[in-house]
Design an enzyme around this catalytic site. Sequence first.
Site, PDB file in Angstrom:
ATOM      1  N   ASP A  52      56.873   4.367  21.191  1.00 48.98           N
ATOM      2  CA  ASP A  52      56.805   3.276  22.162  1.00 48.98           C
ATOM      3  C   ASP A  52      55.679   3.523  23.156  1.00 48.98           C
ATOM      4  O   ASP A  52      55.725   4.466  23.942  1.00 48.98           O
ATOM      5  CB  ASP A  52      58.145   3.195  22.911  1.00 48.98           C
ATOM      6  N   TYR A  57      49.756   1.843  29.697  1.00 49.39           N
ATOM      7  CA  TYR A  57      49.779   3.314  29.691  1.00 49.39           C
ATOM      8  C   TYR A  57      48.377   3.899  29.444  1.00 49.39           C
ATOM      9  O   TYR A  57      48.133   5.064  29.743  1.00 49.39           O
ATOM     10  CB  TYR A  57      50.706   3.877  28.604  1.00 49.39           C
ATOM     11  N   LYS A  82      53.091  -2.993  24.494  1.00 50.49           N
ATOM     12  CA  LYS A  82      53.529  -4.000  25.471  1.00 50.49           C
ATOM     13  C   LYS A  82      52.327  -4.704  26.081  1.00 50.49           C
ATOM     14  O   LYS A  82      51.316  -4.063  26.386  1.00 50.49           O
ATOM     15  CB  LYS A  82      54.349  -3.332  26.590  1.00 50.49           C
ATOM     16  N   HIS A 112      55.522  -6.776  29.330  1.00 46.24           N
ATOM     17  CA  HIS A 112      55.923  -5.539  30.029  1.00 46.24           C
ATOM     18  C   HIS A 112      56.783  -5.811  31.266  1.00 46.24           C
ATOM     19  O   HIS A 112      57.668  -5.032  31.592  1.00 46.24           O
ATOM     20  CB  HIS A 112      54.664  -4.740  30.395  1.00 46.24           C
TER      21      HIS A 112
END
Length: 275
Positions: A52, A57, A82, A112
Amino acid sequence: MTADPAADRHVRPLADGNQLPLLGLGVWQVPNGPECVNAVRWALELGYRHIDTAQAYGNEESVGQGIRESGVPREEIFLTTKFFPRHQDPAAEAQRSLRRLGVDQVDLYIVHWPQGGPIWAWPGMEQARELGYTRSIGVSNFDVDELEQVISAGSVVPAVNQVQFNPFVYRRALLDACEQRGIVLEAYSPLGTGRHLGNPTVNQIAEATGRTPAQVLLRWCVQRNIPVIPKSTHRERIDENRRIFDFTLSDDEMTALDGLDRTHGTAQAQERKWW
Ligand code: A2P
């Protein structure tokens, strides 16, 4: 160390027919680079089949590299990313994610958080699915009323709602609302980003069961059939965290953990909105 397939045998069917492995590796706050590559590769070598990540990120390149270096065939892996909702176009951003990840398709693409309202991004998410960039679409950090708005406005019901979820934030009303609508609640921060590992109740249960505090917290989720994505960049912890399918918490132990909830069984997805 031999790979144990146990982790990938436990899956949760999604309403759209896809299968989400109950255990995944989360890589929030892992910088793009060798630490992320190694974590992903180790997880896959150890039998995880679910990774994930997220555009926010900034580590999709390393996730892709870890997948390739593991040698595990792409089709055996459930890969989530996401949509970063500070951008405008979910389908175009999905295409960029695929390029960074080095894959043709992800398995799950998630809004997200509901920045700018819950529904504006959904047509673009549906388009990303129609274009084959993802097999499933879902949301994260959505409250019940926000889910309702997406369901009313869209043609596809979100397959998942990924929220912060563990015994300390046991969002019972949100979980029930998701179940009633055929949406799988997925648990992020299942260890409270590490904060809950020192809790006395968790530690007592760990001692009684001969397990570790992390395993107790993760087992609490999977015993409820809730998919869980613990983050670790340490091989031995990644290994520890997958050993949760060979023991059971008793009803009393589950009840004691349930009692740690500080949200009063809330229907809210988070206590503080960061957007
Ligand atoms: P690290 O990555 O250094 O191993 P969450 O999944 O709730 O976000 O929690 C992640 C945090 O918990 C990270 O700081 C991670 O540290 C730590 N962690 C993950 N698994 C374990 C474990 N089995 N034992 C101790 N700490 C862990």
